[in-house]
Design a protein around this motif. Structure first.
Motif, PDB file in Angstrom:
ATOM      1  N   LYS A 168     -12.208  -2.766  -0.272  1.00 36.01           N
ATOM      2  CA  LYS A 168     -11.912  -2.862   1.151  1.00 36.01           C
ATOM      3  C   LYS A 168     -10.440  -2.527   1.418  1.00 36.01           C
ATOM      4  O   LYS A 168     -10.125  -1.753   2.323  1.00 36.01           O
ATOM      5  CB  LYS A 168     -12.228  -4.271   1.657  1.00 36.01           C
ATOM      6  CG  LYS A 168     -11.920  -4.497   3.111  1.00 36.01           C
ATOM      7  CD  LYS A 168     -12.229  -5.928   3.513  1.00 36.01           C
ATOM      8  CE  LYS A 168     -11.879  -6.171   4.955  1.00 36.01           C
ATOM      9  NZ  LYS A 168     -12.178  -7.558   5.349  1.00 36.01           N
ATOM     10  N   THR A 169      -9.531  -3.084   0.630  1.00 39.61           N
ATOM     11  CA  THR A 169      -8.103  -2.824   0.807  1.00 39.61           C
ATOM     12  C   THR A 169      -7.769  -1.376   0.485  1.00 39.61           C
ATOM     13  O   THR A 169      -6.961  -0.744   1.182  1.00 39.61           O
ATOM     14  CB  THR A 169      -7.270  -3.784  -0.064  1.00 39.61           C
ATOM     15  OG1 THR A 169      -7.548  -5.117   0.353  1.00 39.61           O
ATOM     16  CG2 THR A 169      -5.787  -3.516   0.072  1.00 39.61           C
ATOM     17  N   LYS A 175      -7.224   4.938   4.988  1.00 40.47           N
ATOM     18  CA  LYS A 175      -7.276   5.122   6.444  1.00 40.47           C
ATOM     19  C   LYS A 175      -5.866   5.276   7.020  1.00 40.47           C
ATOM     20  O   LYS A 175      -5.607   6.153   7.845  1.00 40.47           O
ATOM     21  CB  LYS A 175      -7.960   3.928   7.116  1.00 40.47           C
ATOM     22  CG  LYS A 175      -9.430   3.981   7.148  1.00 40.47           C
ATOM     23  CD  LYS A 175      -9.919   2.773   7.966  1.00 40.47           C
ATOM     24  CE  LYS A 175     -11.391   2.569   7.880  1.00 40.47           C
ATOM     25  NZ  LYS A 175     -11.837   1.359   8.601  1.00 40.47           N
ATOM     26  N   ARG A 176      -4.963   4.377   6.595  1.00 42.31           N
ATOM     27  CA  ARG A 176      -3.581   4.434   7.102  1.00 42.31           C
ATOM     28  C   ARG A 176      -2.911   5.743   6.729  1.00 42.31           C
ATOM     29  O   ARG A 176      -2.184   6.335   7.514  1.00 42.31           O
ATOM     30  CB  ARG A 176      -2.769   3.235   6.571  1.00 42.31           C
ATOM     31  CG  ARG A 176      -3.068   1.942   7.299  1.00 42.31           C
ATOM     32  CD  ARG A 176      -2.021   0.869   7.009  1.00 42.31           C
ATOM     33  NE  ARG A 176      -1.898   0.536   5.592  1.00 42.31           N
ATOM     34  CZ  ARG A 176      -2.589  -0.399   4.961  1.00 42.31           C
ATOM     35  NH1 ARG A 176      -3.477  -1.114   5.618  1.00 42.31           N
ATOM     36  NH2 ARG A 176      -2.409  -0.623   3.684  1.00 42.31           N
TER      37      ARG A 176
END
Length: 180
Positions: A168-169, A175-176
Motif C-alpha cells: 500500500k505504501t 502515485k506521488r
C-alpha cells in the motif's frame, strides 16, 4: 498541584524498579506485576470499589490484604502505597511503565507486526531475528496484527522505530512520483 498519570507512573515505576534491582527480584516482580495487571483489567470494578468514598477504609485494606496474601513484599507494598496515596487507579499505568524499564534493562523490544495475512511461526521468528539485529535487541516480542488494507508486505512498529514495507505504501509513493 496534582500529578498527571504518566508522571505518577514514571516515579512509582522507577522507584520500584530500583528496589527490585537491588534485591535481585526484577524478573519475578515483572511476572507478578503482569499477573496483577491481568487481574486489574479483568476486574475493573476493583478500582471503583477502592475509589468509592462509600466503602470503609477497613474494608478496602481487608480487600488488599486478601488479594496480596501470596504476593511478594514488593507487590504488597506497591499496592498499599498506591492505596495510601490515592493512586490505585494508576496501578496499570505504573505496571506498564515498570515493564518499559524492565524491557530496556533486558534489551527486549516489543514490535507490532502488521501484515495482510496471518504469519506462521517461522515467518514471525525470521522477522523477530532480523528486527533484533537491526535495533540491537537481545529479544523481540512480536505482536502480530492483520490489516488487509496494506495489500501485502509488512509494517514493523516499535516504540522508537517504524519500518513500512507494505505494498500500500509503495503504491502511494509511486502515485506521488507520477503526479509530480
Amino acid at each position: 498541584m496534582a500529578l498527571d498519570n504518566p508522571t505518577v507512573a514514571r516515579r512509582y515505576s522507577q522507584a520500584l524498579f530500583e528496589v527490585a534491582q537491588e534485591k535481585g527480584q526484577l524478573k519475578d516482580l515483572s511476572l507478578e506485576l503482569n499477573e496483577l495487571k491481568k487481574g486489574l483489567l479483568a476486574q475493573p470494578q476493583f478500582i471503583i470499589f477502592m475509589a468509592s468514598p462509600a466503602i470503609k477504609p477497613e474494608a478496602k485494606v481487608a480487600m488488599i490484604n486478601a488479594m496480596t496474601e501470596e504476593a511478594s513484599d514488593l507487590t504488597k507494598n506497591l499496592i498499599m502505597m498506591a492505596y495510601d496515596y490515592g493512586r490505585i487507579a494508576n496501578l496499570v499505568t505504573i505496571i506498564d511503565a515498570f515493564n518499559n524499564l524492565y524491557d530496556e534493562y533486558e534489551k527486549v523490544v516489543r514490535v507490532k507486526v502488521t501484515t495482510a495475512i496471518k504469519l506462521d511461526k517461522e515467518q514471525e521468528d525470521k522477522l523477530s531475528d532480523s528486527f533484533a539485529k537491526l535495533v540491537g535487541a537481545k529479544k523481540v516480542i512480536v505482536n502480530p496484527q492483520i490489516d488487509e488494507s496494506i495489500i501485502g508486505g509488512v509494517v514493523l512498529q516499535s516504540k522508537s522505530y517504524i519500518y513500512d514495507g507494505s505494498i500500500k505504501t509503495k503504491i502511494e509513493r509511486i502515485k506521488r512520483l507520477l503526479l509530480k
